[in-house]
Design a protein around this motif. Structure first.
Motif, PDB file in Angstrom:
ATOM      1  N   LYS A 105      -9.263  14.619   9.068  1.00 53.48           N
ATOM      2  CA  LYS A 105     -10.042  15.727   9.613  1.00 53.48           C
ATOM      3  C   LYS A 105     -11.249  16.009   8.727  1.00 53.48           C
ATOM      4  CE  LYS A 105      -6.348  18.046  12.016  1.00 53.48           C
ATOM      5  NZ  LYS A 105      -5.566  19.263  12.185  1.00 53.48           N
ATOM      6  N   LEU A 110     -13.063  20.321  12.761  1.00 56.73           N
ATOM      7  CA  LEU A 110     -13.846  20.148  13.979  1.00 56.73           C
ATOM      8  C   LEU A 110     -14.269  18.704  14.209  1.00 56.73           C
ATOM      9  CD1 LEU A 110     -16.124  23.295  13.691  1.00 56.73           C
ATOM     10  CD2 LEU A 110     -14.058  23.021  15.058  1.00 56.73           C
ATOM     11  N   THR A 111     -14.231  17.895  13.160  1.00 56.30           N
ATOM     12  CA  THR A 111     -14.630  16.506  13.285  1.00 56.30           C
ATOM     13  C   THR A 111     -13.511  15.598  12.794  1.00 56.30           C
ATOM     14  OG1 THR A 111     -15.644  16.508  11.090  1.00 56.30           O
ATOM     15  CG2 THR A 111     -17.089  17.018  12.946  1.00 56.30           C
ATOM     16  N   THR A 128     -18.272   9.670  11.625  1.00 56.94           N
ATOM     17  CA  THR A 128     -17.821  11.044  11.835  1.00 56.94           C
ATOM     18  C   THR A 128     -17.908  11.332  13.328  1.00 56.94           C
ATOM     19  OG1 THR A 128     -18.721  11.659   9.676  1.00 56.94           O
ATOM     20  CG2 THR A 128     -18.161  13.454  11.182  1.00 56.94           C
ATOM     21  N   PRO A 130     -17.693  13.826  16.415  1.00 54.26           N
ATOM     22  CA  PRO A 130     -17.736  15.243  16.765  1.00 54.26           C
ATOM     23  C   PRO A 130     -16.599  15.600  17.726  1.00 54.26           C
ATOM     24  CG  PRO A 130     -19.457  14.043  17.918  1.00 54.26           C
ATOM     25  CD  PRO A 130     -18.791  13.069  16.992  1.00 54.26           C
ATOM     26  N   SER A 131     -16.408  16.880  17.951  1.00 51.06           N
ATOM     27  CA  SER A 131     -15.293  17.373  18.771  1.00 51.06           C
ATOM     28  C   SER A 131     -15.072  16.616  20.078  1.00 51.06           C
ATOM     29  CB  SER A 131     -15.482  18.863  19.076  1.00 51.06           C
ATOM     30  OG  SER A 131     -15.397  19.593  17.890  1.00 51.06           O
ATOM     31  N   PRO A 132     -16.109  16.398  20.900  1.00 51.55           N
ATOM     32  CA  PRO A 132     -15.849  15.719  22.176  1.00 51.55           C
ATOM     33  C   PRO A 132     -15.361  14.280  22.039  1.00 51.55           C
ATOM     34  CG  PRO A 132     -18.049  16.709  22.152  1.00 51.55           C
ATOM     35  CD  PRO A 132     -17.505  16.812  20.772  1.00 51.55           C
ATOM     36  N   CYS A 133     -15.539  13.679  20.862  1.00 50.26           N
ATOM     37  CA  CYS A 133     -15.208  12.262  20.683  1.00 50.26           C
ATOM     38  C   CYS A 133     -14.071  12.028  19.697  1.00 50.26           C
ATOM     39  CB  CYS A 133     -16.452  11.509  20.207  1.00 50.26           C
ATOM     40  SG  CYS A 133     -17.838  11.649  21.336  1.00 50.26           S
ATOM     41  N   ARG A 134     -13.390  13.097  19.278  1.00 49.42           N
ATOM     42  CA  ARG A 134     -12.315  12.933  18.282  1.00 49.42           C
ATOM     43  C   ARG A 134     -11.214  11.990  18.763  1.00 49.42           C
ATOM     44  NH1 ARG A 134     -11.188  18.998  16.478  1.00 49.42           N
ATOM     45  NH2 ARG A 134     -11.068  19.051  18.716  1.00 49.42           N
TER      46      ARG A 134
END
Length: 148
Positions: A105, A110-111, A128, A130-134
């Motif tokens: 994390k 958030l990432t 890294t 981002p949230s939509p691509c975790r």
């Protein structure tokens, strides 16, 4: 259709002419690639603050790219375009020479951060997500061999 789905389709269309016969796409996602040192972040913020008399705040971050993982390669397309659509091919890595470290994390959870180990290179490459691509980040780590 969501924005991310539209970007995946556009990235697939950009990558298709570059695929070899029989090469298949395993994953399409986006990530910030590389790192920015604290020293550079502080210097940029200070310079912009001085030049703007404190009215503007600036930050620097790694370059955003679209990633296409095929059964043979990992392709990196520019995502820092004016339209947000995938731009030119920036980098290509042969899949047998890439391994992924464990996913961890990032800031405030958030990432998601993954370090890629590149055969023959002392230093890896940080991705890294981002949230939509975790979730895609976890999937990428699962599709690549584990780094030693």
């Amino acid at each position: 259709m969501s924005l991310m789905d539209r970007r995946r389709r556009q990235t697939f269309e950009a990558a298709t002419p570059m695929l070899a016969a029989g090469e298949r796409v395993d994953l399409i996602t986006c990530a910030n690639v590389g790192t920015v040192s604290v020293r550079r972040q502080v210097a940029t913020a200070a310079l912009v603050g001085v030049l703007s008399a404190g009215t503007i705040m600036a930050t620097v971050r790694p370059r955003q790219m679209y990633l296409v993982l095929t059964d043979r390669r990992l392709l990196f397309f520019d995502a820092s375009t004016t339209t947000g659509k995938p731009g030119k091919l920036l980098m290509e890595l042969s899949r047998p020479y890439v391994a992924a470290g464990p996913a961890r994390k990032g800031m405030l959870g958030l990432t998601l951060i993954i370090e890629l180990a590149l055969a023959g290179q002392a230093e890896g490459l940080r991705l890294t997500f981002p949230s939509p691509c975790r979730a895609d980040g976890r999937q990428l780590a699962g599709l690549l061999p584990a780094a030693p």
